[in-house]
Design a protein around this motif. Structure first.
Motif, short mmCIF file in Angstrom:
data_model
loop_
_atom_site.label_atom_id
_atom_site.label_comp_id
_atom_site.label_asym_id
_atom_site.label_seq_id
_atom_site.Cartn_x
_atom_site.Cartn_y
_atom_site.Cartn_z
N GLY A 252 -14.59 -46.26 -67.64
CA GLY A 252 -13.48 -45.05 -67.72
C GLY A 252 -13.76 -44.21 -66.49
O GLY A 252 -12.85 -43.62 -66.31
N ALA A 253 -14.82 -44.05 -66.26
CA ALA A 253 -15.24 -42.75 -65.15
C ALA A 253 -14.60 -43.08 -64.11
O ALA A 253 -14.09 -42.79 -63.17
CB ALA A 253 -16.71 -42.79 -65.11
N ARG A 254 -15.09 -44.62 -63.54
CA ARG A 254 -14.22 -45.24 -62.38
C ARG A 254 -12.72 -45.12 -62.50
O ARG A 254 -12.07 -44.95 -61.65
CB ARG A 254 -14.78 -46.64 -62.22
CG ARG A 254 -14.17 -47.59 -61.23
CD ARG A 254 -14.71 -47.10 -59.88
NE ARG A 254 -14.18 -48.00 -58.68
CZ ARG A 254 -13.15 -47.83 -58.13
NH1 ARG A 254 -12.34 -46.72 -58.39
NH2 ARG A 254 -12.70 -48.49 -57.28
N LEU A 255 -12.29 -45.28 -63.79
CA LEU A 255 -10.65 -45.24 -63.91
C LEU A 255 -10.20 -43.98 -63.63
O LEU A 255 -9.07 -43.85 -62.88
CB LEU A 255 -10.33 -45.97 -65.33
CG LEU A 255 -9.03 -45.82 -65.33
CD1 LEU A 255 -8.04 -46.63 -64.55
CD2 LEU A 255 -8.53 -46.25 -66.99
N ALA A 256 -11.00 -43.04 -63.91
CA ALA A 256 -10.47 -41.66 -63.85
C ALA A 256 -10.69 -41.10 -62.48
O ALA A 256 -9.72 -40.60 -61.70
CB ALA A 256 -11.63 -40.54 -64.61
N ALA A 257 -11.34 -41.79 -61.74
CA ALA A 257 -11.31 -41.59 -60.12
C ALA A 257 -10.18 -42.13 -59.36
O ALA A 257 -9.55 -41.76 -58.55
CB ALA A 257 -12.79 -41.98 -59.50
N VAL A 258 -9.88 -43.47 -60.02
CA VAL A 258 -8.56 -43.99 -59.52
C VAL A 258 -7.28 -43.15 -59.56
O VAL A 258 -6.52 -43.20 -59.01
CB VAL A 258 -8.51 -45.66 -59.97
CG1 VAL A 258 -7.20 -46.04 -59.81
CG2 VAL A 258 -9.54 -46.22 -59.53
N VAL A 259 -7.21 -42.64 -60.85
CA VAL A 259 -6.12 -41.99 -61.46
C VAL A 259 -6.01 -40.73 -60.50
O VAL A 259 -5.10 -40.47 -59.94
CB VAL A 259 -5.86 -41.80 -62.92
CG1 VAL A 259 -4.98 -40.71 -63.21
CG2 VAL A 259 -6.13 -42.92 -63.74
N ALA A 260 -7.11 -40.05 -60.38
CA ALA A 260 -7.26 -38.71 -59.45
C ALA A 260 -6.74 -39.01 -58.15
O ALA A 260 -6.00 -38.44 -57.37
CB ALA A 260 -8.58 -38.15 -59.54
N ARG A 261 -7.24 -40.22 -57.50
CA ARG A 261 -7.08 -40.50 -56.08
C ARG A 261 -5.35 -40.85 -55.94
O ARG A 261 -4.77 -40.42 -54.82
CB ARG A 261 -7.61 -41.82 -55.68
CG ARG A 261 -7.43 -42.12 -54.32
CD ARG A 261 -8.26 -43.44 -53.80
NE ARG A 261 -7.85 -44.64 -54.70
CZ ARG A 261 -8.57 -45.43 -55.04
NH1 ARG A 261 -9.90 -45.86 -54.41
NH2 ARG A 261 -7.95 -46.72 -55.56
N ALA A 262 -4.69 -41.51 -56.98
CA ALA A 262 -3.26 -41.73 -56.91
C ALA A 262 -2.57 -40.59 -56.93
O ALA A 262 -1.55 -40.44 -56.33
CB ALA A 262 -3.19 -42.83 -58.11
N GLY A 263 -3.06 -39.68 -57.77
CA GLY A 263 -2.27 -38.20 -57.74
C GLY A 263 -2.25 -37.35 -56.65
O GLY A 263 -1.31 -36.79 -56.40
N GLU A 264 -3.28 -37.47 -56.00
CA GLU A 264 -3.50 -36.86 -54.63
C GLU A 264 -2.59 -37.47 -53.36
O GLU A 264 -2.26 -36.90 -52.42
CB GLU A 264 -4.92 -36.93 -54.20
CG GLU A 264 -5.93 -35.79 -55.04
CD GLU A 264 -7.12 -35.99 -54.76
OE1 GLU A 264 -7.60 -36.86 -54.05
OE2 GLU A 264 -8.09 -35.42 -55.66
#
Length: 211
Positions: A62-74
């Motif tokens: 889930g922590a890895r997923l959070a990084a993916v979502v943050a990267r997509a948002g940027e």
């Protein structure tokens, strides 16, 4: 690390490499460098340790997923492009954590025979749904509301569906644009039927992205 932490690390390694059903207590003891007796002392049983390891490993993913979502948002201000980028990133994390996802599906098959596993997964499910809703919506904190639960159920269905399809045939697993196109078509059809003939959704007034 102490024996408890070593056992947890060894159990997670076994889940990735051997799966849920094939992992024995001796496998965990060997992987962790800790005695068999320590499993019972710290966790009560091999199954209890595996269940705890599965939940913890999922949290790490889930922590890895959070990084993916943050990267997509940027990467983009466009909601559709963010949606595509998020789900393409999710697909990458599934490939990276194939062993974990295989173990999760294996565990789900066994819940009828392992009541403690059913209880552990059920307890984690609500929190997981709300966590997904907060993550994908970009909320700063989890909100326990009916609306967020509905969003979480939807996101969880997409997630588990993508993982299952990737495990079965990686080359045929959907990506972000497949999900976006499906959302346009299904959402357009359902919402148009509910709102009447005057409703115009994305699929009605422009071509969808390539699959």
């Amino acid at each position: 690390m102490g024996n408890r932490e070593d056992l947890m690390a060894g159990a997670k390694r076994c889940l990735y490499e051997k799966g849920y059903g094939r992992t024995t207590a001796r496998d965990i003891a060997t992987a962790s460098g800790v005695s068999l007796a320590a499993i019972g002392y710290h966790f009560g049983s091999k199954d209890a340790l595996l269940n705890a390891a599965l939940i913890e490993a999922t949290g790490e993913w889930g922590a890895r997923l959070a990084a993916v979502v943050a990267r997509a948002g940027e990467a983009s201000d466009d909601p559709e492009e963010r949606f595509v980028a998020v789900w393409d990133g999710v697909k990458e994390t599934i490939a990276e954590h194939r062993g974990l996802w295989a173990a999760q599906f294996e565990a789900m098959v066994q819940v009828e025979r392992v009541p403690e596993l059913r209880n552990a997964l059920a307890e984690a499910q609500k929190g997981g749904r709300l966590g997904l809703a907060a993550l994908f919506q970009g909320l700063p904190e989890v909100r326990d509301t009916e609306e967020e639960m509905s969003r979480g159920i939807f996101y969880q269905a997409l997630l588990v569906g993508m993982a299952g399809q990737w495990l079965a045939a990686p080359e045929l697993a959907p990506g972000g644009r497949d999900f976006l196109r499906g959302l346009e078509l299904v959402g357009g059809s359902v919402l148009k039927g509910a709102a009447g003939a005057d409703w115009h959704g994305p699929a009605a007034d422009r071509p969808g992205p390539a699959g």
